[in-house]
Design a protein around this motif. Structure first.
Motif, mmCIF file in Angstrom:
data_model
loop_
_atom_site.group_PDB
_atom_site.id
_atom_site.type_symbol
_atom_site.label_atom_id
_atom_site.label_comp_id
_atom_site.label_asym_id
_atom_site.label_seq_id
_atom_site.Cartn_x
_atom_site.Cartn_y
_atom_site.Cartn_z
ATOM 1 N N GLN A 189 0.838 -1.200 0.000
ATOM 2 C CA GLN A 189 0.000 0.000 0.000
ATOM 3 C C GLN A 189 0.872 1.249 0.000
ATOM 4 O O GLN A 189 2.014 1.204 0.432
ATOM 5 N N THR A 190 0.284 2.352 -0.402
ATOM 6 C CA THR A 190 0.987 3.624 -0.342
ATOM 7 C C THR A 190 0.702 4.290 1.003
ATOM 8 O O THR A 190 -0.446 4.337 1.449
ATOM 9 N N PHE A 191 1.787 4.756 1.635
ATOM 10 C CA PHE A 191 1.698 5.441 2.922
ATOM 11 C C PHE A 191 2.584 6.672 2.891
ATOM 12 O O PHE A 191 3.495 6.777 2.068
ATOM 13 N N ASP A 192 2.345 7.578 3.841
ATOM 14 C CA ASP A 192 3.226 8.728 3.980
ATOM 15 C C ASP A 192 4.543 8.285 4.602
ATOM 16 O O ASP A 192 4.567 7.424 5.491
ATOM 17 N N LEU A 193 5.631 8.884 4.140
ATOM 18 C CA LEU A 193 6.943 8.644 4.721
ATOM 19 C C LEU A 193 7.085 9.466 5.999
ATOM 20 O O LEU A 193 6.624 10.611 6.065
ATOM 21 N N SER A 194 7.732 8.890 7.000
ATOM 22 C CA SER A 194 8.024 9.646 8.215
ATOM 23 C C SER A 194 9.183 10.601 7.925
ATOM 24 O O SER A 194 9.897 10.445 6.926
ATOM 25 N N VAL A 195 9.379 11.555 8.802
ATOM 26 C CA VAL A 195 10.504 12.486 8.656
ATOM 27 C C VAL A 195 11.817 11.702 8.668
ATOM 28 O O VAL A 195 12.732 11.979 7.884
#
Length: 183
Positions: free
Chosen positions: A54-60
């Motif tokens: 799945q596509t997720f946001d990358l963490s900092v």
């Protein structure tokens, strides 16, 4: 029920900071070549079970590791099995590069193929230093261990950033209870 992506938050350490490992643990954790090839060489039947893609946001932290400004990535989570026995939980983060034609990136269409079979065939592959972490018996990763009917124990994992030409991606691999690393 396991929630994806499984958090691999841990005290990741550069190899120079790691001590107290057995020779076998060092041999597996610091393997510079394809872990997939090494696992295949020790089993009759190697397979990959895709848990999530799945596509997720990358963490900092992930953006910093990847030296990228991309905000999202394809997260692929798999189990590597040797003779039907779960050996490694692997997680890859493949940043969304808006300039890249997704149909021409074989890493975004892996199916049940192991990532190692694709990336280690490319002579332009570059890998950063391997980092090591320990996941204790209370870590959220242990939920997956329980679902696989494996015994809870401290687990060792490794991660590194790979580059293919200018495309960077993050790969994390955690050795499950009963893996060759612990023999």
């Amino acid at each position: 029920m396991t929630t994806f992506p499984i958090s691999l938050s841990a005290n990741w350490q550069h190899t120079s900071q790691v001590s107290g490992l057995t020779a076998t643990e060092r041999d597996w954790l610091f393997e510079p070549h394809s872990l997939t090839a090494k696992l295949k060489s020790r089993s009759q039947n190697f397979s990959v079970k895709v848990l999530s893609e799945q596509t997720f946001d990358l963490s900092v932290e992930q953006q910093k590791l990847l030296s990228c400004t991309a905000v999202s990535a394809l997260n692929r989570e798999v189990i590597l099995l040797c003779d039907d026995k779960p050996m490694v939980y692997a997680q890859s983060w493949l940043p969304d590069n808006k300039r890249q034609d997704k149909s021409h990136n074989p890493l975004l269409n892996m199916g049940n193929r192991p990532l190692g079979d694709v990336i280690f065939q490319d002579s332009q592959l570059v890998r950063t230093d391997i980092e090591i972490a320990c996941f204790n018996s209370e870590h959220s990763l242990q939920q997956l261990v329980s679902q696989l009917n494996l015994s809870k124990q401290n687990l060792l994992g490794r991660r590194s950033v790979f580059s293919l030409r200018e495309y960077k991606f993050l790969v994390c691999e955690v050795f499950l209870p009963g893996a060759y690393l612990y023999s």
